[in-house]
Design an enzyme around this catalytic site. Structure first.
Site, PDB file in Angstrom:
ATOM      1  N   CYS A  23       0.825  -1.202   0.000  1.00 52.36           N
ATOM      2  CA  CYS A  23       0.000   0.000   0.000  1.00 52.36           C
ATOM      3  C   CYS A  23       0.859   1.252   0.000  1.00 52.36           C
ATOM      4  CB  CYS A  23      -0.884   0.025   1.247  1.00 52.36           C
ATOM      5  SG  CYS A  23      -1.913  -1.433   1.386  1.00 52.36           S
ATOM      6  N   GLY A  50      -0.765   0.666  -4.867  1.00 55.26           N
ATOM      7  CA  GLY A  50      -2.060   0.054  -4.588  1.00 55.26           C
ATOM      8  C   GLY A  50      -3.090   0.604  -5.539  1.00 55.26           C
ATOM      9  N   ASN A 125       0.588   0.754   5.876  1.00 58.44           N
ATOM     10  CA  ASN A 125       1.269  -0.012   4.829  1.00 58.44           C
ATOM     11  C   ASN A 125       2.114  -1.066   5.529  1.00 58.44           C
ATOM     12  OD1 ASN A 125       4.086   0.647   2.600  1.00 58.44           O
ATOM     13  ND2 ASN A 125       2.613  -1.003   2.555  1.00 58.44           N
ATOM     14  N   GLY A 126       1.866  -2.321   5.197  1.00 56.55           N
ATOM     15  CA  GLY A 126       2.630  -3.403   5.812  1.00 56.55           C
ATOM     16  C   GLY A 126       1.714  -4.547   6.183  1.00 56.55           C
ATOM     17  N   TYR A 273      11.598  -3.617  -7.367  1.00 59.45           N
ATOM     18  CA  TYR A 273      10.323  -3.540  -8.053  1.00 59.45           C
ATOM     19  C   TYR A 273       9.342  -2.529  -7.478  1.00 59.45           C
ATOM     20  CZ  TYR A 273       5.770  -5.083  -9.827  1.00 59.45           C
ATOM     21  OH  TYR A 273       4.530  -5.110 -10.407  1.00 59.45           O
TER      22      TYR A 273
END
Ligand code: SF4
Length: 492
Positions: A23, A50, A125-126, A273
């Site tokens: 995210c 996201g 995020n995570g 990436y």
């Protein structure tokens, strides 16, 4: 469960703890600015992290309004929505999930009210790895609180809801005090932005697995997953939020506290990436790192060829590096439709297969009769490369040599990236030759883990590389550790 081919699948109830998210988070405190619009642009810059839902919470100082929906940032928000969200600070979120948990309920920010009627909006995020423990703790503190989704089971967003529920369970104690009690109990990866009506907060797990940076506006502050989001809203980069750090921003300025000792283990896959190439991590642009990875790849896996082409766009910097190091001409042999999402994050296999054809089209006159080196960033399931090699041969390539700017992904990620189960990964149990045959290439080369690490310029001991080497730095749920037959560094 072990599959006949040696892969590993997880029973449905165990998959609930398997990460689904990658995210983007954004937060801004700027009473003199249009914070909803700044958040919109910030989320726009983080769209690559996201693409299934987007949302923001805006505080006017007296109350918090939340607006979120399924879809891309530009689909979720329009001008009139943004105009209806006046305020002095805001947080926002872009979310990716797999099919099962891609619902409006799971879009973020989450919101919860305290007993006194004030609110807490939170974006994450995570992925937390001790949700079982935290649920039990929440149950002790506030037995009546529910954080389960409508499906009746914990899902990836419920770990976010769990954090808010734990904070709210402290009643009217000051949030800063409560945060210092709750955050040390969380395990896993978490870059958080959250706020009540008056203060913006941000925190990063002690390992700093996911990025989180602080920026300065002329009169205000910004926190964001990546520096590229600071650039887009005109904020200057100040510093990274430290692993184990918790900051608060309001009229009194910025306060920083530590809730845990810093034990850095940044995700190496961000370099390969995940992050935008124009983002800076550890003082260096991701683009520069990727070019260096390409150079390393050329040194490790040279081949005689006529043209180096990237799989656009994420393979481009490493293809440039490969061409520079090898002296082979660089060219664009594939045209990408920029409006199709990343294939590796499409929800179903069928859509993923279709997605490859929708996304890439070969330039026949560039590649016809050529011996190609095709540089891509990773092989996760192998579908993309298989379709790609076939497509390039059909378009006239005489040879197709595939070079990958990351080592084979052999282990699942528990810290926020959807590599799903080991059984879905192409690499476990297969040799490079097996994979080469499986994708139909003339040759295949992966950069080594040492080579990749060196290219980041970050010491190996400060990186998480678990999806490549199985050395997990943070506890994972015990039943999964048992299934994988591993012990995490945190548990040793
Ligand atoms: S397991 Fe891989 S993707 Fe997950 S945090 Fe570690 S390096 Fe990143």
């Amino acid at each position: 469960m072990l599959t006949p081919d040696g892969g590993l699948t997880l029973e449905p109830d165990q998959t609930e703890s398997v990460p689904r998210d990658e995210c983007g988070v954004f937060g801004v405190w700027a009473p003199d600015e249009d914070v909803a619009q700044l958040t919109y642009y910030g989320l726009f810059a983080l769209q690559h992290r996201g693409q299934e839902s987007a949302g923001m919470a805006v505080s006017s100082g007296q109350r918090i309004m939340v607006f979120k929906d399924m879809g891309l940032v530009a689909q979720v928000f329009d001008e009139s929505t943004l105009k209806s969200l006046p305020g002095q600070m805001a947080i926002g979120h872009t979310r990716y999930s797999t099919g099962g948990s891609s619902t409006w309920n799971n879009a973020q920010p989450t919101f919860r009210s305290f007993e006194d009627g004030t609110g807490l909006a939170l974006a994450h995020n995570g992925n937390l790895t001790n949700t079982g423990e935290l649920e039990a703790w929440l149950h002790e503190r506030a037995p009546e609180t529910k954080v389960h989704s409508k499906r009746g089971a914990m899902d990836s967003t419920s770990d976010t809801a769990l954090i808010s529920a734990l904070m709210v369970s402290y009643g009217d104690r000051p949030i800063e005090e409560v945060t210092l009690e709750v955050l040390p109990r969380l395990k896993g990866a978490f870059s958080l932005v959250f706020m009540n009506e008056r203060t913006l907060y941000a925190a990063r797990d002690p390992q700093g697995v996911r990025p989180l940076v602080l920026g300065r506006l002329h009169q205000g502050w910004v926190v964001a997953s990546e520096t590229a989001a600071l650039d887009i809203v005109g904020a200057s980069f100040v510093r990274e939020i430290e692993p184990g750090e918790f900051i608060a921003i309001d009229e009194a300025g910025l306060r920083s506290q530590r809730f845990a000792e810093s034990r850095p283990k940044g995700c190496i896959f961000e370099y390969v990436y995940l992050a935008r190439p124009d983002t800076t991590i550890a003082g260096r642009s991701v683009h520069t790192t990727r070019v260096e990875i390409g150079r390393q790849l050329a040194r490790e896996h040279p081949v005689e060829a006529d043209l180096v082409i990237p799989t656009p766009d994420s393979g481009t910097p490493s293809a440039i590096g490969y061409a520079l190091e090898s002296g082979i001409e660089f060219g664009l042999g594939l045209v990408k439709n920029a409006y199709v999402g990343r294939t590796f994050i499409q929800p179903s296999n069928t859509i993923r297969q279709l997605g490859i054809r929708l996304k890439l089209n070969p330039l026949r006159e560039v590649i016809d009769g050529k011996r190609l080196v095709v540089v891509d960033d990773s092989i996760v399931r192998g579908n993309t490369q298989r379709a790609l090699v076939r497509m390039l041969r059909e378009a006239g390539a005489s040879q197709v040599h595939v070079r990958i700017s990351s080592p084979p992904v052999e282990w699942p990620c528990f810290y926020g990236i959807d590599f799903a189960t080991r059984a879905e990964l192409i690499a476990p149990g297969l040799t490079v030759d097996d994979i080469c045959r499986s994708i139909g290439a003339d040759s295949l080369g992966f950069v080594s883990l040492e080579g990749l690490t060196e290219a980041t310029t970050v010491p190996a001991e400060r990186l998480c590389r678990a999806c490549f080497d199985g050395q997990y730095p943070i506890s994972i749920p015990p039943e999964q550790a048992k299934l994988l037959g591993i012990q995490t560094e945190e548990d040793l």
